[in-house]
Design a protein around this motif. Structure first.
Motif, PDB file in Angstrom:
ATOM      1  N   GLN A  14       3.111   5.733   8.582  1.00  0.00           N
ATOM      2  CA  GLN A  14       2.493   4.570   7.959  1.00  0.00           C
ATOM      3  C   GLN A  14       3.033   3.260   8.529  1.00  0.00           C
ATOM      4  N   ASN A  47      -0.986   1.537   5.829  1.00  0.00           N
ATOM      5  CA  ASN A  47      -1.222   1.595   4.389  1.00  0.00           C
ATOM      6  C   ASN A  47      -1.525   0.196   3.862  1.00  0.00           C
ATOM      7  N   SER A  48      -2.754  -0.026   3.437  1.00  0.00           N
ATOM      8  CA  SER A  48      -3.148  -1.362   2.987  1.00  0.00           C
ATOM      9  C   SER A  48      -2.527  -1.732   1.633  1.00  0.00           C
ATOM     10  N   MET A  49      -1.867  -0.774   0.979  1.00  0.00           N
ATOM     11  CA  MET A  49      -1.187  -1.084  -0.274  1.00  0.00           C
ATOM     12  C   MET A  49       0.142  -1.803  -0.042  1.00  0.00           C
ATOM     13  N   PHE A  50       0.695  -1.685   1.156  1.00  0.00           N
ATOM     14  CA  PHE A  50       1.968  -2.361   1.431  1.00  0.00           C
ATOM     15  C   PHE A  50       1.781  -3.867   1.268  1.00  0.00           C
ATOM     16  N   ASP A  51       2.702  -4.492   0.522  1.00  0.00           N
ATOM     17  CA  ASP A  51       2.595  -5.929   0.350  1.00  0.00           C
ATOM     18  C   ASP A  51       3.944  -6.641   0.482  1.00  0.00           C
ATOM     19  N   SER A  87       3.340 -10.449   1.263  1.00  0.00           N
ATOM     20  CA  SER A  87       1.987 -10.542   1.819  1.00  0.00           C
ATOM     21  C   SER A  87       1.250 -11.826   1.414  1.00  0.00           C
ATOM     22  N   LYS A  98      -2.164  -9.971   8.037  1.00  0.00           N
ATOM     23  CA  LYS A  98      -2.622  -8.919   7.133  1.00  0.00           C
ATOM     24  C   LYS A  98      -3.897  -8.263   7.617  1.00  0.00           C
ATOM     25  N   LYS A 144      -3.000  -5.855  10.067  1.00  0.00           N
ATOM     26  CA  LYS A 144      -1.916  -4.977   9.609  1.00  0.00           C
ATOM     27  C   LYS A 144      -0.790  -4.967  10.642  1.00  0.00           C
ATOM     28  N   VAL A 153       5.445  -1.221  -1.419  1.00  0.00           N
ATOM     29  CA  VAL A 153       4.543  -1.787  -2.411  1.00  0.00           C
ATOM     30  C   VAL A 153       5.434  -2.431  -3.447  1.00  0.00           C
ATOM     31  N   ARG A 175       6.078  -3.642  -9.664  1.00  0.00           N
ATOM     32  CA  ARG A 175       5.309  -4.477 -10.583  1.00  0.00           C
ATOM     33  C   ARG A 175       5.854  -4.413 -12.004  1.00  0.00           C
TER      34      ARG A 175
END
Lengths: 112, 117
Positions: free
Chosen positions: B3, B27-31, B52, B68, B71, B94, B97
């Motif tokens: 990833q 992985n587009s969830m990585f921020d 991000s 972004k 990526k 990620v 939260r």
């Protein structure tokens, strides 16, 4: 300064032995992690813990277990060491809600 | 599947010039992204990070850029010094939260930076 210490810098063990790797952090961090580093593979997460007595599997937990009886201490256990567990083992810790992890110096384990 | 990718296993740069280390992720969830530096027989040390919501973060000689849409992130070191010779790891996560613990970081395989005098 955050200090993460690991009980041994170098260890040599025989196949089949039970191996304990100890990690202690002195900054009251809630989260603790165990990684292994192998040439060409980077760092891979074995287990992590976000509270005393809590543990979560990482990406490569097979052959390992962990123990977290106190907040500052996180132990990695190799129940029956095998030669493919020869590696550099790195412990890290972080505050809850923080992404930055702070690493110990590592334990280089050789299993013969 | 990997990833976080660092496609250059090594990079050689002359002292005083700019070093640019690259990292790609799938992985587009990585921020949240971090760079660590590692000397042989030592643990990685945190260098710089970026969320991000930003596209650039600076700390002295070190700047991290984040694209972004592509990526892609990069670490710039200017000017490069002999002490910068080390393995550099890109890592992603990620962001936590709340309501539980943090997950581990996902690391690339590293780039060995060599600064030549």
């Amino acid at each position: 300064d955050v200090k993460v210490t690991q009980s041994s810098r170098y260890l040599v063990k025989r196949t089949g032995e039970k191996v304990f790797l100890e990690c202690v952090q002195d900054m009251d961090h809630e989260n603790m992690f165990w990684y292994r580093q192998d040439p060409g593979l980077g760092l891979r997460l074995i287990y992590f813990s976000y509270d005393v007595k809590m543990k979560e599997k990482g990406d490569i937990p097979e052959g390992y277990s962990v123990s977290r009886e106190k907040k500052e201490r996180f132990s990695l256990i190799l129940e029956s060491a095998s030669t493919n567990q020869t590696s550099m083992y790195l412990c890290a810790s972080s505050l809850v809600g923080e992404e930055t992890q702070y690493f110990g110096p590592g334990t280089r384990l050789l299993v013969l | 599947d990997q990833q976080v990718k660092q496609n250059s296993p090594s990079l050689s740069v002359q002292e005083g010039r700019i070093s640019i280390l690259n990292c790609d992720y799938t992985n587009s969830m990585f921020d949240y992204f971090l760079w660590y530096k590692k000397y042989p027989a030592e643990g990685p040390t945190f260098l710089i990070s970026i969320s991000s919501i930003k596209d650039k973060n600076e700390d002295g000689r070190f700047t991290v850029f984040l694209n972004k849409s592509a990526k892609h992130l990069s670490l710039h070191i200017v000017p490069s010094q002999p002490g910068d010779s080390a393995v550099y790891f890109c890592a992603a996560s990620v962001q936590w939260r709340g309501g539980g613990g943090a997950d581990g970081l996902t690391f690339g395989k590293g780039t060995h930076l060599i600064i030549q005098p």
